[in-house]
Design an enzyme around this catalytic site. Structure first.
Site, PDB file in Angstrom:
ATOM      1  N   GLU A  37       0.881  -1.264   0.057  1.00  0.00           N
ATOM      2  CA  GLU A  37      -0.040  -0.025  -0.110  1.00  0.00           C
ATOM      3  C   GLU A  37       0.739   1.199  -0.107  1.00  0.00           C
ATOM      4  O   GLU A  37       1.885   1.385   0.551  1.00  0.00           O
ATOM      5  CB  GLU A  37      -0.809  -0.113   1.204  1.00  0.00           C
ATOM      6  N   GLY A 125     -17.317   3.879  -5.081  1.00  0.00           N
ATOM      7  CA  GLY A 125     -16.709   4.770  -4.073  1.00  0.00           C
ATOM      8  C   GLY A 125     -16.115   4.021  -2.786  1.00  0.00           C
ATOM      9  O   GLY A 125     -15.941   4.776  -1.689  1.00  0.00           O
ATOM     10  N   SER A 129     -12.383  -0.241  -6.515  1.00  0.00           N
ATOM     11  CA  SER A 129     -12.200   0.371  -7.786  1.00  0.00           C
ATOM     12  C   SER A 129     -13.184   0.079  -8.845  1.00  0.00           C
ATOM     13  O   SER A 129     -12.849  -0.732  -9.931  1.00  0.00           O
ATOM     14  CB  SER A 129     -10.814  -0.419  -8.292  1.00  0.00           C
ATOM     15  N   SER A 131     -14.307   2.318 -10.729  1.00  0.00           N
ATOM     16  CA  SER A 131     -13.846   3.092 -11.765  1.00  0.00           C
ATOM     17  C   SER A 131     -13.004   2.361 -12.648  1.00  0.00           C
ATOM     18  O   SER A 131     -13.189   2.434 -14.033  1.00  0.00           O
ATOM     19  CB  SER A 131     -13.245   4.479 -11.103  1.00  0.00           C
ATOM     20  N   ASP A 175      -5.026  -0.604 -10.482  1.00  0.00           N
ATOM     21  CA  ASP A 175      -6.549  -0.822 -10.680  1.00  0.00           C
ATOM     22  C   ASP A 175      -6.857  -1.485 -11.895  1.00  0.00           C
ATOM     23  O   ASP A 175      -7.397  -2.378 -12.052  1.00  0.00           O
ATOM     24  CB  ASP A 175      -7.259   0.214 -10.041  1.00  0.00           C
TER      25      ASP A 175
END
Ligand code: ADP
Ligand code: MG
Length: 387
Positions: A37, A125, A129, A131, A175
């Site tokens: 991370e 959200g 991911s 998106s 992602d």
């Protein structure tokens, strides 16, 4: 709601919105990062898995250059011409589709128009991911409907560019990369510098469980930018002693022990996280390969402590979720995942106890915070593609 339900949803929606005979179905998965991370923008390593939650498109080519869209989740239509692609502020979800189409055309690919409906069950959200899932699902749809020859790695890079340049969200490559290249039953070890990758099989008998604190990331943009600057500052200062270091990726914990004194205290802590996290990803991959399931969990625990204490991107909700996981049945490891300050934890749990684990964490988190969390027992899933 699984893949079959999603397919039924998009089939029905296509029939209602854009009646016609044929349809093709495409999907891309959401993801969770097991370890690594805040390493991506330091040229480091990450280890995500694609999860069994997806964004799906049902689509049909058109003979003209129009793209007509319907979003099942937002119950809204949006349309544009491939000849001039502009953002639509009234339907922001369509900008992910527009952006991918625009970037493909910038690269010289010739696209055909389409009618398409979109539905997803990647929570929006939450940090899983959605998106990247809508971008990569769109990209495979446009690629296959227009018979384009694009490798999955290039597809991921183009989608990242769409999110960065068209949607206006700076993001790493992880992602889109995992959505385009994930493999069923595997995690994907990605070198964010070279973009080399290796699929690492996940052991049977262990489940990946995602727990959503339901706290939405607030501070995240300003804090994220501050961390990035601190990392850059760290590399710049360390270059006095390590002239070849281009990024924190090039610094080892031995280097930091030797030369760390030249760093301001805060910068030292930030560097300590990134350097140790990269080393933990390597250890975690080795542990998976050796079947050392408990060691893998221990490395996740260490990752959380480092993110909380040195990188300082955790928060009370994430720490509470991790603490409760430690006491739950089947627990092997837990940490926050994503940028921090809210969002989800990722947990490494004995599969036989995964349902009990989930139930206990939900109950205790709700008792303690008054908020009922969402919990997902995930299966490591395949990359984007046609159904
Ligand atoms: P995350 O990627 O963490 O889920 P983001 O804010 O980066 O959150 O992306 C969420 C946005 O992506 C949504 O607001 C929407 O615009 C778009 N999106 C995601 N899933 C869908 C979907 N199923 N249908 C339409 N748009 C979607
Ligand atoms: Mg996103």
């Amino acid at each position: 709601m699984g893949t079959a339900d999603l397919q039924q949803q998009v089939t029905e929606a296509l029939g209602q919105r854009f009646p016609g005979v044929s349809a093709r179905f495409f999907q891309a998965p959401g993801r969770v990062n097991l370890i690594g991370e805040h390493t991506d923008y330091n040229d480091g390593f990450v280890l995500p898995v694609a999860i069994d939650r997806q964004v799906m498109l049902a689509a049909r080519v058109r003979t003209d250059a129009r793209v007509r869209l319907w979003s099942v989740n937002f119950r809204q239509s949006s349309g544009f011409s491939l000849e001039q692609i502009e953002p639509d502020s009234a339907a922001p979800w369509s900008n992910y589709v527009r952006g991918v189409a625009a970037v493909l055309q910038q690269e010289g690919f010739v696209l055909r128009g389409m009618d398409a409906v979109i539905a997803g069950n990647v929570p929006i959200g939450s940090g899983l991911s959605s998106s990247a899932a809508i971008e990569v699902a769109t990209a495979v749809t446009l690629r296959d409907l227009s018979s384009l020859d694009i490798s999955p790695v290039d597809l991921a890079l183009l989608c990242q560019r769409a999110e960065d340049e068209f949607v206006g969200m700076k993001c790493g490559i992880m992602d889109q990369f995992i959505a385009a290249l994930g493999q069923r039953g595997h995690a994907l070890w990605i070198d964010c510098r070279s973009l080399e990758y290796e699929a690492v099989p996940l052991p049977s008998g262990v489940s990946v469980v995602v727990c959503d604190t339901m706290k939405r990331r607030g501070l995240v943009d300003s804090e994220y930018n501050a961390r990035r600057r601190e990392c850059e500052q760290g590399v710049e200062l360390l270059r006095q002693c390590l002239p070849d270091a281009q990024a924190l990726r090039d610094v080892t914990s031995a280097d930091l022990a030797k030369y760390g004194d030249i760093l301001p205290a805060i910068v030292h802590k930030r560097c300590a996280h990134v350097v140790s996290e990269n080393e933990r990803v390597l250890s975690a991959v080795a542990a998976l390969r050796a079947g050392e399931v408990e060691e893998f969990g221990r490395l996740m625990d260490l990752s959380h402590a480092s993110l909380r204490d040195d990188y300082e991107v955790s928060c009370a909700a994430l720490d509470t979720m991790v603490d409760l996981a430690h006491k739950a049945p089947g627990f092997l490891g837990a940490r926050m995942t994503g940028a921090g300050f809210g969002g989800c934890t990722v947990n490494w749990v004995d599969s036989e106890a995964a349902v009990e684990f989930a139930q206990q964490v939900v109950r205790q988190y709700a008792e303690k915070t008054g908020v009922t969390p969402e919990v997902y027992i995930c299966a490591a899933s395949a990359a984007a593609g046609e159904l």
